[in-house]
Design an enzyme around this catalytic site. Structure first.
Site, PDB file in Angstrom:
ATOM      1  CG  HIS A   1      -0.573  -3.299  -8.871  1.00 22.11           C
ATOM      2  ND1 HIS A   1      -1.071  -3.296  -7.588  1.00 22.11           N
ATOM      3  CD2 HIS A   1       0.508  -4.129  -8.859  1.00 22.11           C
ATOM      4  CE1 HIS A   1      -0.318  -4.083  -6.830  1.00 22.11           C
ATOM      5  NE2 HIS A   1       0.647  -4.585  -7.590  1.00 22.11           N
TER       6      HIS A   1
ATOM      7  N   PRO B   1      -6.542   7.965   3.367  1.00 20.03           N
ATOM      8  CG  PRO B   1      -5.499   6.341   4.676  1.00 20.03           C
ATOM      9  CD  PRO B   1      -6.322   7.585   4.778  1.00 20.03           C
TER      10      PRO B   1
END
Length: 392
Positions: free
Chosen positions: A72, A293
């Site tokens: 990405h 997270p």
């Protein structure tokens, strides 16, 4: 049993450390309390920093990662029904991130370890760590129905937040810093192609949402929910409707829907233990620190820890110098606290607090506008997200 480094925990941190030590000719033993099937199926993180990818390649554990990982170039921020792209290579001088599930990393490392690595024992539950202050600490563990021991020069606790390693530190020799966030994540796995090419971080009217993926056929998505949420209160249609609302923008975009195969609720917590060493016992990964997270730092911090440890053990093995081991706690904690700060900032910027007022709302929007309008602010986010340089 006798070894140089006894590693408690066969997750990605313990397995990668064993692989790195093996490449340096340093013997070790890995003790994992669970079965092989369990550790290879645990759903965890999936976003890898550039340094994590480099470490896996360096130790020969990246064949499938190179073939199947999704590289990405950035992330997308969504707020006020607008989309904004953060271009990592442009902002960081070429750095990227890769999507490759932690379950797959564990499978790759286990296969290598069992094929030609040092001993890896499953269903080997560590019971106690004895004499960590001495030159020969001992790990007592239960395996195949009987108690056994491994005598070590060093013990590394990669046994997670609920393991025994951190609790072995005597009272008064360590300190914990913790913060519990006033919300959780409802996470799902769905058998449907991702609706995006890169991760979407969305701040919607109902709270935060994240669109991630595990592969070209499997999507991983999250919703901010109140603490104490029960997945039974969230049938599939409700989840998809709420995700669609939080990702909504004033443009042509559709959220792909499909069968949900797993649901879980994860509390959001920040936790750091200091120091990371007591005598010849060292901590790494979740045994030492937990981050929310939002910044995708948990797995990557664990990898950073064991890379530092591998460098330190290699120096000791080659030269007899323990200077890097003496500096391990300080070096690792400097990086841990930067990642903790980044994760906290990302979390606070994108989530809606239960007690938030209109002033808080406008401050969040101001932070997001600053990042999307300023190259300097965007570059700071990109540098932290792709991973800060490792400095032993």
């Amino acid at each position: 049993m006798r070894t140089t480094v006894g590693i408690i925990g066969g997750g990605p941190a313990g397995l990668l450390l064993a692989r790195l030590l093996h490449h340096e000719g340093i013997d070790c033993v890995v003790l994992e309390a669970r079965t092989r099937e369990y550790v290879e199926q645990r759903q965890r993180a999936g976003m890898l920093e550039q340094g994590t990818v480099d470490a896996l390649r360096a130790c020969g554990a990246a064949d499938r990662l190179s073939a199947e990982g999704l590289v990405h170039q950035g992330i997308e921020l969504r707020f006020d029904r607008e989309r904004h792209h953060i271009d990592f290579p442009v902002l960081t001088g070429g750095r990227t991130v890769t999507i490759y599930a932690q379950t797959e990393i564990v499978k790759d490392l286990v296969a290598l370890q069992l094929a030609d690595g040092p001993p890896l024992l499953f269903q080997a539950e560590a019971l106690t760590i004895e004499k960590p202050e001495s030159a020969t600490p001992v790990v007592r563990f239960l395996h195949e129905g009987r108690e056994q021991t491994v005598h070590c020069d060093w013990v590394v606790g990669c046994d997670g937040f609920h393991g025994i390693a951190r609790d072995t530190f005597p009272a008064g020799t360590g300190r914990a810093y913790a913060h519990d966030h006033p919300y959780s994540w409802l996470g799902i796995l769905a058998d449907v192609a991702p609706s995006c090419d890169e991760l979407i971080y969305a701040r919607g009217a109902g709270g935060f949402a994240l669109h991630s993926m595990r592969s070209a056929q499997v999507s991983r998505l999250y919703l901010q929910v109140p603490n104490g949420t029960d997945t039974a209160d969230w049938p599939d249609d409700r989840i998809w409707d709420e995700l669609a609302a939080r990702f909504a923008i004033d443009a042509d975009w559709t959220l792909n829907r499909g069968p949900i195969t797993a649901k879980s609720v994860t509390p959001m917590r920040s936790y750091v233990h200091e120091p990371l060493r007591h005598g010849r016992l060292l901590l790494a990964g979740d045994a030492a620190h937990i981050v929310p997270p939002t910044g995708a730092k948990g797995l990557n911090l664990a990898v950073s820890d064991v890379r530092l440890l591998a460098h330190a053990f290699a120096e000791l093995h080659r030269t007899g110098s323990g200077q890097l081991l003496d500096r391990y706690s300080e070096s690792a904690l400097a990086r841990v606290w930067q990642a903790t700060r980044f994760s906290y900032d990302m979390t606070a910027m994108l989530h809606t607090r239960p007690d938030a007022d209109p002033f808080d709302d406008r401050l969040q929007l101001a932070r997001l506008r600053r990042i999307t309008a300023s190259r300097h602010a965007a570059a700071e986010l990109a540098a932290n997200y792709t991973g800060l340089p490792l400095e032993p």
